[in-house]
Write an enzyme that holds these catalytic residues in place. Structure first.
Site, short mmCIF file in Angstrom:
data_model
loop_
_atom_site.label_atom_id
_atom_site.label_comp_id
_atom_site.label_asym_id
_atom_site.label_seq_id
_atom_site.Cartn_x
_atom_site.Cartn_y
_atom_site.Cartn_z
N VAL A 12 0.70 -1.24 0.14
CA VAL A 12 -0.03 -0.02 -0.09
C VAL A 12 0.83 1.20 -0.15
CG1 VAL A 12 -0.45 -0.03 2.47
CG2 VAL A 12 -1.95 1.05 1.13
N MET A 13 1.88 1.43 0.78
CA MET A 13 2.71 2.63 0.72
C MET A 13 3.34 2.69 -0.48
SD MET A 13 2.87 4.26 3.59
CE MET A 13 4.34 5.19 3.78
N ARG A 34 7.82 -7.84 -6.85
CA ARG A 34 8.33 -9.17 -7.26
C ARG A 34 7.31 -9.98 -7.78
NH1 ARG A 34 9.75 -12.84 -2.55
NH2 ARG A 34 8.03 -11.55 -1.74
N SER A 128 7.38 9.91 5.88
CA SER A 128 6.44 9.76 7.02
C SER A 128 5.02 10.21 6.44
CB SER A 128 6.62 10.63 8.13
OG SER A 128 5.78 10.47 9.10
N GLY A 129 4.04 9.70 7.09
CA GLY A 129 2.62 10.11 6.69
C GLY A 129 1.64 9.17 6.64
N LYS A 182 14.35 10.45 10.18
CA LYS A 182 13.12 9.69 10.22
C LYS A 182 12.78 8.72 11.59
CE LYS A 182 9.09 8.10 9.12
NZ LYS A 182 8.90 6.87 9.33
N HIS A 185 12.24 11.09 14.30
CA HIS A 185 10.79 11.27 14.20
C HIS A 185 9.90 10.27 14.87
CE1 HIS A 185 6.81 10.58 11.96
NE2 HIS A 185 6.82 11.74 12.09
N ASN A 186 10.16 9.12 14.56
CA ASN A 186 9.35 7.99 15.18
C ASN A 186 9.46 7.92 16.47
OD1 ASN A 186 8.84 7.42 12.38
ND2 ASN A 186 8.77 5.20 12.71
N GLU A 189 7.36 10.49 17.89
CA GLU A 189 5.91 9.80 17.70
C GLU A 189 5.68 8.99 18.59
OE1 GLU A 189 5.23 8.25 13.52
OE2 GLU A 189 4.55 6.50 14.77
N TYR A 190 6.34 8.17 19.21
CA TYR A 190 6.32 7.26 20.32
C TYR A 190 5.96 8.02 21.60
CZ TYR A 190 7.61 2.59 18.52
OH TYR A 190 7.62 1.31 17.51
N LYS A 260 6.89 -1.63 15.40
CA LYS A 260 7.75 -2.54 14.44
C LYS A 260 9.27 -2.08 14.68
CE LYS A 260 4.37 -2.13 10.86
NZ LYS A 260 3.64 -0.82 11.31
N ARG A 287 4.95 0.38 25.94
CA ARG A 287 4.62 -0.83 25.24
C ARG A 287 5.06 -1.84 25.54
NH1 ARG A 287 4.51 1.71 18.96
NH2 ARG A 287 3.95 3.66 19.25
N ARG A 445 32.12 5.87 43.04
CA ARG A 445 33.15 4.94 41.97
C ARG A 445 34.68 5.28 42.12
NH1 ARG A 445 33.38 7.89 37.24
NH2 ARG A 445 33.82 6.26 35.96
C1 6PG Z 1 5.18 7.49 9.89
C2 6PG Z 1 5.12 6.15 10.95
C3 6PG Z 1 5.17 4.87 10.13
C4 6PG Z 1 4.85 3.67 10.85
C5 6PG Z 1 5.46 3.55 12.13
C6 6PG Z 1 4.64 2.58 13.05
O1 6PG Z 1 5.97 8.42 10.08
O2 6PG Z 1 4.41 7.48 8.97
O3 6PG Z 1 5.89 6.40 11.80
O4 6PG Z 1 6.64 4.90 9.82
O5 6PG Z 1 3.48 3.83 10.97
O6 6PG Z 1 6.54 2.78 11.60
O7 6PG Z 1 5.55 2.42 14.08
P1 6PG Z 1 5.13 1.13 15.16
O8 6PG Z 1 4.41 0.10 14.47
O9 6PG Z 1 6.69 0.71 15.61
O10 6PG Z 1 4.16 1.81 16.02
#
Ligand code: 6PG
Length: 479
Positions: A12-13, A34, A128-129, A182, A185-186, A189-190, A260, A287, A445
């Site tokens: 899909v991406m 493929r 990203s997005g 990136k 960024h993730n 995001e977390y 992931k 998590r 120490r």
């Molecule tokens: C983005 C998201 C994308 C993806 C993550 C989800 O920027 O579009 O970050 O890369 O949704 O990998 O990450 P997790 O599955 O680790 O939560």
């Protein structure tokens, strides 16, 4: 006519990115997958895109105008290496291979080295997005040689999201810089997601609001300084009802968060760089805790408050939570940018922090109003030691500080875990502390390992003869 750009990987991406490319003036897009049937299926489903289907890797290469440019959108790791190897076989010096997946930046560095030896350019680009972004405009973080960006820049600019008239793409730096940014960024995001989740938990279980009421609170917050994509979608998730039970969907989703791995990479990398990304780390750990059913069951009867503490003024508490969320969010971004600064030093990248904040303003998952404030902070001072200390953020944290503490106290008293809120506050207090107990750690120490210490009142390094007469000697004398 030949295609000016190709996309490999029709999941899909990849198919969405290919459709995005095809929708822009002047692009003819070749696609390859493929299993070729999948590529034909995508081409049939989207006739308006006029895709040229590569029947084999060789055919795909033949259908691309030179110098060839292809974007790989397949799973990170082995599958990416396999496609790169295939393309290297059929491409020629001067052609450009772009990896648009979520690759680990050290893999990108390795791949760039290997591919560039053939004269082919390799660019690791963070994209990203999600699916929607790929189709309508993602935020794009390309690394690789500046030279390839001359060809690639206009193509990527044409498909990127637009923030205040500017495309959300910039050449981040050489080799793995794009995938590094990136990754950060993730990580952010977390942290953002965990902070929002903690705010939700407190509103639900301390303030006693329903999922719908909390959705209203988030919708309201989304009109102010917290305005962001993640706040917006949180309200939508909270409003969703389960078709089977009629309950809020959030009440029937199993409370075990998956991942992931990009958040883990951020923390591992930051640990190596010595950057305290504690907010991001707590989000990753939260998590992990959620995904340990056996341990949670074994601990379920451990003591804790029977119920949440009472709050006198619900509206005031909601506002406190908003402030705590904002302050903690500032800490998470400040820590994320610290990691970018240290990564750039370590890997010799010239990363413009202000430009990174700019390309995160639209298209990506962490897009938010707030990124404008970061852009401004770095525009005023690119050498800012720490984002928290920029005037706007100092002001924001000063306003939020008391509320932040009240919220963490309420969470602790109520037995509601708020690891990201409380660790962000602890980091803040650590940074602003005049004296830290690190002095004692240094003493320990020195006691067991003669690791030496420095003094506040004179130059040099020192050691105390702990097992002797306990006098202090200059460290040079001991080694
Ligand atoms: C983005 C998201 C994308 C993806 C993550 C989800 O920027 O579009 O970050 O890369 O949704 O990998 O990450 P997790 O599955 O680790 O939560």
């Amino acid at each position: 006519a030949k295609a000016n750009i190709g996309v490999v990987g029709m999941a899909v991406m990849g198919s969405n990115l290919a459709r995005n490319l095809a929708s822009r003036d002047g692009n003819t897009v070749a696609i390859y997958n493929r299993s070729v049937e999948k590529a034909h299926a995508v081409a049939q489903a989207h006739p308006e895109a006029n895709f040229i289907v590569g029947e084999s890797v060789q055919d795909f290469a033949d259908k691309l105008a030179k110098p060839r440019t292809a974007i790989i959108m397949v799973k990170a790791g082995g599958p990416t290496d396999a496609v790169i190897n295939q393309l290297v076989e059929v491409f020629e010096p001067g052609d450009i291979i772009v990896d648009g997946g979520n690759a680990l930046f050290t893999d990108t560095i390795r791949r760039e080295k290997a591919v560039s030896e053939t004269g082919i350019h390799f660019v690791g680009a963070g994209i990203s997005g999600g699916e929607e972004g790929a189709l309508n405009g993602p935020s794009i973080m390309p690394g690789g040689p500046a030279e390839s960006y001359e060809t690639l820049g206009p193509i990527l600019s044409s498909i990127a999201a637009v923030a205040e008239g500017e495309p959300c793409v910039t050449h981040v730096g050489t080799d793995g810089a794009g995938h590094f940014v990136k990754m950060i960024h993730n990580g952010i995001e977390y942290a953002d997601m965990q902070l929002i989740a903690e705010a939700y938990d407190l509103l639900r279980n301390v303030a006693g609001l329903s999922a719908d009421e909390i959705a209203d609170v988030f919708t309201e917050w989304n009109t102010g300084e917290l305005e962001s994509y993640l706040i917006e979608i949180t309200a939508e998730v909270l409003r969703q009802k389960d078709a089977e039970t009629g309950k809020p969907l959030v009440d029937v989703i199993l409370d075990a968060a998956g991942s992931k791995g990009t958040g883990v990479w951020t923390v591992q990398t930051a640990l190596g760089l010595g950057v305290p990304v504690s907010g991001i780390a707590e989000a990753v750990f939260a998590r992990a805790v959620s995904s340990k059913p056996a341990q949670r069951a074994a601990a379920a009867d451990l003591p804790g408050p029977a119920q949440a503490v009472a709050i006198e003024d619900r509206a005031a508490f909601i506002e406190d939570v908003r402030q705590a969320l904002y302050a903690s969010k500032i800490v998470a971004y400040s820590q994320g940018f610290d990691a970018i600064i240290e990564g750039a030093k370590e890997y010799d990248w010239d990363i413009k922090k202000g430009d990174i904040a700019k390309i995160w303003r639209a298209g990506c998952i962490i897009r938010a109003q707030f990124l404008n404030r970061i852009t401004e902070a770095y525009a005023q001072d690119n050498d800012l030691v720490v984002l928290l200390a920029a005037p706007y953020f100092t002001d924001a944290v000063t306003k939020a500080e008391q509320a932040w503490r009240r919220v963490v106290v309420k969470a602790v008293e109520s037995g509601i875990p708020s690891p990201a809120f409380s660790s962000s506050l602890a980091y803040y207090d650590g940074l602003r502390a005049e004296r830290l107990p690190a002095a004692l750690v240094q003493g320990q120490r020195d006691f067991f390992g003669a690791h030496t210490y420095r003094r506040i009142d004179k130059e040099g390094t020192f050691h105390t003869l702990w097992s002797g007469d306990r006098s202090e000697v200059s460290a040079q004398d001991t080694h």
